[in-house]
Design a protein around this motif. Sequence first.
Motif, mmCIF file in Angstrom:
data_model
loop_
_atom_site.group_PDB
_atom_site.id
_atom_site.type_symbol
_atom_site.label_atom_id
_atom_site.label_comp_id
_atom_site.label_asym_id
_atom_site.label_seq_id
_atom_site.Cartn_x
_atom_site.Cartn_y
_atom_site.Cartn_z
ATOM 1 N N TRP A 8 11.052 -13.181 -2.551
ATOM 2 C CA TRP A 8 11.111 -13.980 -1.617
ATOM 3 C C TRP A 8 11.209 -14.120 -0.824
ATOM 4 C CZ3 TRP A 8 6.521 -17.066 -4.172
ATOM 5 C CH2 TRP A 8 5.430 -16.372 -4.004
ATOM 6 N N ALA A 9 12.627 -14.872 -0.816
ATOM 7 C CA ALA A 9 13.901 -14.708 -0.056
ATOM 8 C C ALA A 9 14.801 -15.796 -0.400
ATOM 9 C CB ALA A 9 12.672 -16.997 0.943
ATOM 10 N N ARG A 10 15.551 -15.355 1.230
ATOM 11 C CA ARG A 10 17.467 -16.161 0.469
ATOM 12 C C ARG A 10 17.457 -16.847 -1.214
ATOM 13 N NH1 ARG A 10 18.444 -16.092 6.100
ATOM 14 N NH2 ARG A 10 17.692 -17.680 6.541
ATOM 15 N N GLY A 11 17.961 -16.048 -2.347
ATOM 16 C CA GLY A 11 17.703 -16.435 -2.924
ATOM 17 C C GLY A 11 16.783 -16.819 -3.561
ATOM 18 N N THR A 12 15.506 -16.338 -3.735
ATOM 19 C CA THR A 12 14.080 -16.885 -4.690
ATOM 20 C C THR A 12 13.183 -15.277 -4.224
ATOM 21 O OG1 THR A 12 14.177 -18.776 -2.947
ATOM 22 C CG2 THR A 12 12.034 -18.476 -3.800
ATOM 23 N N PHE A 13 12.901 -15.583 -5.754
ATOM 24 C CA PHE A 13 11.944 -14.012 -6.311
ATOM 25 C C PHE A 13 10.883 -14.647 -7.083
ATOM 26 C CE2 PHE A 13 16.975 -13.350 -6.304
ATOM 27 C CZ PHE A 13 16.698 -12.799 -5.753
ATOM 28 N N LEU A 14 9.786 -13.471 -7.006
ATOM 29 C CA LEU A 14 9.403 -13.403 -7.910
ATOM 30 C C LEU A 14 9.224 -12.541 -9.076
ATOM 31 C CD1 LEU A 14 5.947 -13.755 -9.087
ATOM 32 C CD2 LEU A 14 5.556 -12.462 -7.170
ATOM 33 N N SER A 15 9.556 -13.503 -10.072
ATOM 34 C CA SER A 15 10.163 -12.507 -11.444
ATOM 35 C C SER A 15 9.568 -12.059 -12.469
ATOM 36 C CB SER A 15 10.833 -13.299 -11.443
ATOM 37 O OG SER A 15 11.453 -12.490 -12.349
ATOM 38 N N TYR A 16 8.669 -10.621 -11.900
ATOM 39 C CA TYR A 16 7.777 -9.888 -13.181
ATOM 40 C C TYR A 16 8.930 -9.954 -14.182
ATOM 41 C CZ TYR A 16 5.029 -8.635 -9.140
ATOM 42 O OH TYR A 16 4.740 -8.819 -7.758
ATOM 43 N N THR A 17 8.251 -9.952 -15.862
ATOM 44 C CA THR A 17 7.698 -9.716 -16.944
ATOM 45 C C THR A 17 7.041 -8.142 -17.618
ATOM 46 O OG1 THR A 17 8.112 -11.776 -17.859
ATOM 47 C CG2 THR A 17 8.015 -10.311 -19.714
ATOM 48 N N VAL A 18 8.467 -7.543 -16.960
ATOM 49 C CA VAL A 18 7.930 -5.937 -17.335
ATOM 50 C C VAL A 18 7.468 -5.027 -18.269
ATOM 51 C CG1 VAL A 18 8.518 -3.102 -16.267
ATOM 52 C CG2 VAL A 18 9.530 -5.739 -15.637
ATOM 53 N N THR A 19 6.584 -4.880 -19.232
ATOM 54 C CA THR A 19 5.877 -4.248 -20.220
ATOM 55 C C THR A 19 6.633 -2.864 -20.424
ATOM 56 O OG1 THR A 19 3.674 -4.918 -20.012
ATOM 57 C CG2 THR A 19 4.929 -6.896 -20.884
ATOM 58 N N LYS A 20 5.965 -2.215 -19.325
ATOM 59 C CA LYS A 20 5.888 -1.217 -19.151
ATOM 60 C C LYS A 20 5.860 -0.406 -17.842
ATOM 61 C CE LYS A 20 2.983 2.709 -21.125
ATOM 62 N NZ LYS A 20 1.599 3.371 -21.792
ATOM 63 N N VAL A 21 7.069 0.529 -17.544
ATOM 64 C CA VAL A 21 7.069 1.515 -16.642
ATOM 65 C C VAL A 21 6.688 2.803 -16.970
ATOM 66 C CG1 VAL A 21 9.368 2.689 -15.118
ATOM 67 C CG2 VAL A 21 9.636 0.659 -16.390
ATOM 68 N N TYR A 22 5.379 2.965 -15.303
ATOM 69 C CA TYR A 22 5.190 3.938 -15.326
ATOM 70 C C TYR A 22 6.250 4.745 -14.521
ATOM 71 C CZ TYR A 22 0.834 1.783 -17.167
ATOM 72 O OH TYR A 22 -0.319 0.887 -18.350
ATOM 73 N N GLU A 23 5.905 4.742 -13.200
ATOM 74 C CA GLU A 23 6.989 5.454 -12.189
ATOM 75 C C GLU A 23 7.634 4.924 -11.139
ATOM 76 O OE1 GLU A 23 5.215 8.441 -10.248
ATOM 77 O OE2 GLU A 23 3.122 7.896 -11.801
ATOM 78 N N MET A 24 9.101 4.916 -11.019
ATOM 79 C CA MET A 24 9.970 4.732 -9.952
ATOM 80 C C MET A 24 10.619 5.549 -9.648
ATOM 81 S SD MET A 24 10.917 0.960 -11.947
ATOM 82 C CE MET A 24 10.602 -0.105 -12.556
ATOM 83 N N PHE A 25 10.449 6.588 -8.168
ATOM 84 C CA PHE A 25 10.830 6.709 -7.706
ATOM 85 C C PHE A 25 10.812 6.422 -6.140
ATOM 86 C CE2 PHE A 25 7.024 8.666 -5.754
ATOM 87 C CZ PHE A 25 6.232 8.140 -6.716
ATOM 88 N N GLU A 26 11.618 7.973 -5.365
ATOM 89 C CA GLU A 26 11.451 7.535 -3.975
ATOM 90 C C GLU A 26 10.822 8.941 -2.977
ATOM 91 O OE1 GLU A 26 13.965 6.154 -2.022
ATOM 92 O OE2 GLU A 26 14.599 4.775 -3.847
ATOM 93 N N THR A 27 10.222 8.616 -2.377
ATOM 94 C CA THR A 27 9.609 8.876 -1.495
ATOM 95 C C THR A 27 10.061 9.689 0.208
ATOM 96 O OG1 THR A 27 8.116 7.601 0.059
ATOM 97 C CG2 THR A 27 7.189 8.636 -1.989
ATOM 98 N N GLU A 28 9.949 10.703 0.540
ATOM 99 C CA GLU A 28 9.989 10.270 2.435
ATOM 100 C C GLU A 28 10.514 8.966 3.081
ATOM 101 O OE1 GLU A 28 9.391 13.291 5.925
ATOM 102 O OE2 GLU A 28 8.306 13.958 4.312
ATOM 103 N N GLN A 30 9.850 5.759 1.694
ATOM 104 C CA GLN A 30 9.689 4.906 0.511
ATOM 105 C C GLN A 30 10.034 4.927 -0.802
ATOM 106 O OE1 GLN A 30 6.396 2.363 1.920
ATOM 107 N NE2 GLN A 30 4.374 4.702 1.387
ATOM 108 N N ARG A 31 10.614 3.716 -1.467
ATOM 109 C CA ARG A 31 10.502 3.698 -2.856
ATOM 110 C C ARG A 31 8.870 2.755 -3.785
ATOM 111 N NH1 ARG A 31 13.781 4.358 -6.848
ATOM 112 N NH2 ARG A 31 14.087 3.291 -8.411
ATOM 113 N N ILE A 32 9.030 3.714 -4.384
ATOM 114 C CA ILE A 32 7.407 3.758 -5.023
ATOM 115 C C ILE A 32 7.883 3.040 -6.408
ATOM 116 C CG2 ILE A 32 5.641 4.466 -5.348
ATOM 117 C CD1 ILE A 32 5.066 6.102 -3.205
ATOM 118 N N GLU A 33 7.486 2.297 -6.928
ATOM 119 C CA GLU A 33 7.362 1.631 -8.183
ATOM 120 C C GLU A 33 6.058 0.809 -8.727
ATOM 121 O OE1 GLU A 33 11.223 -0.257 -8.395
ATOM 122 O OE2 GLU A 33 10.302 -0.817 -7.055
ATOM 123 N N VAL A 34 5.446 1.525 -10.157
ATOM 124 C CA VAL A 34 4.830 1.591 -11.105
ATOM 125 C C VAL A 34 5.008 0.787 -11.800
ATOM 126 C CG1 VAL A 34 2.422 1.773 -11.200
ATOM 127 C CG2 VAL A 34 3.532 2.801 -9.243
#
Length: 298
Positions: A8-28, A30-34
């Motif tokens: 969000w800013a220097r040293g500051t994050f919105l930190s999610y607890t991930v319960t399931k990863v669907y996809e993480m990949f690069e396109t021409e 951008q990086r897409i993460e679901v």
Amino acid sequence: MLRYDDPWARGTFLSYTVTKVYEMFETEFQRIEVFEAEEFGTVLALGGVTNVTDRDESAYHELLAHLPLLCHPNPRRVLIIGGGDGGTLREVLRHPEVQEAVLVDIDGEVIRCAKQYFPKLAVAFEDPRADVRVADGVAFVANAAAAGEKFDVILVDSTDPVDAAVDLFTESFYRGCATLLGDSGILVPQSDSLTFCIDRVVGIHRNLSAIFGSVTPYAGHCLTYPGAYWAFMGATNGRALSPEHVDGKRLAAFAEELRFINEPHARAVFALPQYVVRALAGAPPSDLPSVCDVPPVD
Ligand code: SAM
């Protein structure tokens, strides 16, 4: 426990607890993460930052779409630049006046992920009034302006000004939009964080003001975007966006379907805190420094 940190800013994050990863990949482009996150439902991140979550998507999409559409007397033809998740398109097509909504996103993979993982967002892709194209919004606007096309409302639902989206925040892009809009059309770009990026907000206002006779900022609560308080700008060479021009009668026809906007709220979004009013009037930044680059002047 897997965590996903959205900076969000220097040293500051919105930190999610991930319960399931669907996809993480690069396109021409951008990086897409679901992924699925505790409390937020399904999350789409582009370039490492949140673009959409189930929990709060309606706030941003309703603010972006309904304010200009309700202030325009008869919005028949709408252009959405970006918006590949489909949320803005869904909101635009709630308006029965809209005969055609053209959506231009540079990355077909965002549209594919929206259809696969965000069924509530993707509902409007099959609407017969939707014309969905995979193309660069900058080139689309330049070509459409040269071809003499006209739109009543243009919404820039883009990623922040990085990578492929940088040129969507420039004066020359806004000039092309002004040509497409003619005398009475309205342009609204998403205009960044009032909490962390006030300099960028001021830069967008400056670039729009070089082209349009009136630029009216408004803002709302968008929980998962940095600082959770997000700006929009209504730019026009016709009738200005304002609380009195919000058509409450037209809103009432579909208000029950909305999660966020109602008539008093739609009128209230134009009221801005004093530090924003001061910054837009040209005062030097005061207490809290901005952490974002300012859009280029071209
Ligand atoms: N408001 C959201 C945010 O700020 O996080 C934006 C969501 S929407 C998914 C953003 C879209 O802009 C993405 O799908 C991305 O592919 C698209 N985009 C970025 N640059 C673009 C360009 N030059 N032309 C068209 N679409 C673009």
